[in-house]
Design a protein around this motif. Structure first.
Motif, PDB file in Angstrom:
ATOM      1  N   UNK A  81       0.885  -1.267  -0.028  1.00 57.01           N
ATOM      2  CA  UNK A  81      -0.099  -0.204   0.162  1.00 57.01           C
ATOM      3  C   UNK A  81       0.748   1.139   0.151  1.00 57.01           C
ATOM      4  N   UNK A  82       0.756   2.160  -0.790  1.00 57.54           N
ATOM      5  CA  UNK A  82       1.509   3.230  -0.720  1.00 57.54           C
ATOM      6  C   UNK A  82       0.269   4.618  -0.893  1.00 57.54           C
ATOM      7  N   UNK A  83       0.626   5.530   0.127  1.00 59.51           N
ATOM      8  CA  UNK A  83       0.048   6.823   0.106  1.00 59.51           C
ATOM      9  C   UNK A  83       1.010   7.989  -0.371  1.00 59.51           C
ATOM     10  N   UNK A  84       0.530   8.604  -1.651  1.00 61.56           N
ATOM     11  CA  UNK A  84       1.466   9.271  -2.537  1.00 61.56           C
ATOM     12  C   UNK A  84       0.812  10.644  -2.288  1.00 61.56           C
ATOM     13  N   UNK A  85       1.802  11.779  -1.596  1.00 60.53           N
ATOM     14  CA  UNK A  85       1.234  12.951  -1.799  1.00 60.53           C
ATOM     15  C   UNK A  85       1.365  14.070  -3.042  1.00 60.53           C
ATOM     16  N   UNK A  86       0.534  14.836  -3.128  1.00 62.63           N
ATOM     17  CA  UNK A  86       0.356  15.305  -4.510  1.00 62.63           C
ATOM     18  C   UNK A  86       1.571  15.639  -5.263  1.00 62.63           C
ATOM     19  N   UNK A 145      -4.088   6.848  -2.766  1.00 59.15           N
ATOM     20  CA  UNK A 145      -3.798   5.635  -2.262  1.00 59.15           C
ATOM     21  C   UNK A 145      -3.769   4.513  -2.991  1.00 59.15           C
ATOM     22  N   UNK A 146      -2.775   3.736  -3.206  1.00 60.72           N
ATOM     23  CA  UNK A 146      -2.713   2.507  -4.252  1.00 60.72           C
ATOM     24  C   UNK A 146      -2.588   1.343  -3.452  1.00 60.72           C
ATOM     25  N   UNK A 147      -3.210   0.247  -3.614  1.00 57.62           N
ATOM     26  CA  UNK A 147      -2.900  -0.968  -3.113  1.00 57.62           C
ATOM     27  C   UNK A 147      -2.438  -1.821  -4.397  1.00 57.62           C
ATOM     28  N   UNK A 148      -1.330  -2.332  -4.339  1.00 53.87           N
ATOM     29  CA  UNK A 148      -0.496  -3.070  -5.751  1.00 53.87           C
ATOM     30  C   UNK A 148      -0.179  -4.447  -5.506  1.00 53.87           C
ATOM     31  N   UNK A 149      -0.708  -5.501  -6.156  1.00 49.15           N
ATOM     32  CA  UNK A 149      -0.145  -6.638  -6.126  1.00 49.15           C
ATOM     33  C   UNK A 149       1.030  -6.971  -7.368  1.00 49.15           C
ATOM     34  N   UNK A 150       2.172  -7.182  -7.014  1.00 49.83           N
ATOM     35  CA  UNK A 150       3.367  -7.342  -7.872  1.00 49.83           C
ATOM     36  C   UNK A 150       3.186  -8.779  -8.440  1.00 49.83           C
ATOM     37  N   UNK A 151       2.983  -8.869  -9.499  1.00 53.56           N
ATOM     38  CA  UNK A 151       2.580 -10.342  -9.967  1.00 53.56           C
ATOM     39  C   UNK A 151       3.787 -10.955 -10.783  1.00 53.56           C
ATOM     40  N   UNK A 152       4.723 -10.065 -11.311  1.00 49.66           N
ATOM     41  CA  UNK A 152       5.769 -10.755 -11.972  1.00 49.66           C
ATOM     42  C   UNK A 152       6.537  -9.678 -12.871  1.00 49.66           C
ATOM     43  N   UNK A 153       7.779  -9.923 -13.305  1.00 50.37           N
ATOM     44  CA  UNK A 153       8.573  -9.113 -13.983  1.00 50.37           C
ATOM     45  C   UNK A 153       8.626  -9.671 -15.330  1.00 50.37           C
TER      46      UNK A 153
END
Length: 321
Positions: free
Chosen positions: A288-293, A312-320
């Motif tokens: 989860x990332x909270x990103x300011x403007x 606010x982003x919730x990210x699943x990292x599925x592969x490279x």
């Protein structure tokens, strides 16, 4: 890698669906498409990683899509929406003529999600429950391929079946599979549904002014480096309004992006805060990332993102890739 040829995914040939239920990815994963006489009679030879030699009697017909596993792979079967990388040879089942063929050297492999409404119905359903490293044959009837119109550009008449020989070279994770981590105080809370889709609850407190990143699930895959091409699922929420402004989950397919800030020279680059949150994480992780403007879209905003918005982003990292 390349995306699916446009002639095989035009909207006009995607209106026919199959009625079988979607499979689970567990050990008992069972394809919604059965084997049959037509798919079994397609003879295929050749080593893994090389172009197959294919023969079958013509005309080859079937009333419903049939599938036969020529070579079994390893791991769990694929599920709807999962990103895969394929090589294939595609034939007209009536004439036996070759329609399309990969080079089988990596330069023309197809990267695509197994998403209903994106692929022709017989192909999408036929690829479900495939394992990485497998080779399968599919025989798809007109009603589950190009429909009543056929495809004159490909030399496919309205009553022609399509024969696929498909190598499933790679199957990216369908969702983050890492070890759950303890929640971090002050950050939004996340609850997942049965398919791994996140629901995000934003605190009533003021948004952080600095980038905040926490690992919700700790993966054990490769570490993301700056510039890596990634396959991810994500949900983006506006802190102030608590509304979702973007989600790959809602589109039914993961996204491919670059772990680098976007610029004229960085294809598929992302906002700086998103890139910073991804770099150093491991495949299989959910973050989860909270990103300011100032690390997002700043004073100008962007489309559904208003000016000066904290994201606010919730990210699943599925592969490279």
């Amino acid at each position: 890698m390349r995306k699916l040829p446009a002639l095989l995914i035009t909207a006009g040939l995607l209106t026919v669906g199959l009625t079988a239920c979607a499979p689970s990815a567990g050990p008992g994963c069972e394809s919604p498409v059965p084997s049959g006489e037509s798919s079994s009679i397609v003879k295929v030879s050749g080593d893994e990683g090389t172009a197959p030699t294919v023969s079958f009697p013509t005309p080859l017909k079937t009333d419903h899509t049939e599938r036969t596993v020529v070579r079994a792979g390893e791991g769990l079967g694929t599920v709807p929406g999962q990103q895969v990388v394929l090589d294939w040879s595609v034939y007209n089942g009536t004439s036996g003529d070759l329609i399309e063929k990969s080079t089988y050297d990596g330069s023309s492999a197809l990267s695509l999600p197994l998403t209903e409404g994106t692929l022709m119905a017989g192909l999408q359903q036929g690829l479900l429950c495939s394992t990485e490293g497998s080779r399968i044959t599919l025989v798809v009837p007109p009603k589950e391929a190009f429909g009543e119109a056929g495809n004159p550009n490909l030399g496919v008449a309205p009553d022609d079946s399509i024969v696929f020989v498909v190598d499933v070279n790679r199957a990216f994770l369908p969702k983050a599979n890492g070890t759950p981590q303890a929640a971090v105080d002050g950050l939004p809370s996340v609850v997942l549904d049965a398919n791994g889709v996140p629901g995000v609850t934003i605190p009533s407190a003021a948004a952080p002014t600095d980038l905040e990143v926490a690992v919700l699930k700790k993966g054990d895959g490769a570490t993301v480096k700056e510039g890596d091409q990634l396959i991810v699922h994500y949900t983006g929420v506006l802190w102030d309004t608590k509304t979702v402004f973007d989600s790959s989950w809602s589109r039914g397919a993961p996204a491919q992006l670059t772990a680098a800030a976007g610029s004229p020279t960085v294809q598929n680059g992302v906002i700086t805060g998103f890139a910073d949150a991804l770099i150093g994480q491991q495949v299989g992780s959910q973050i989860i990332a909270v990103i300011p403007p100032d690390l997002a879209y700043g004073e100008q905003g962007n489309g559904s993102v208003p000016p000066n918005a904290t994201l606010v982003f919730v990210v699943d990292i599925l592969g490279i890739v």
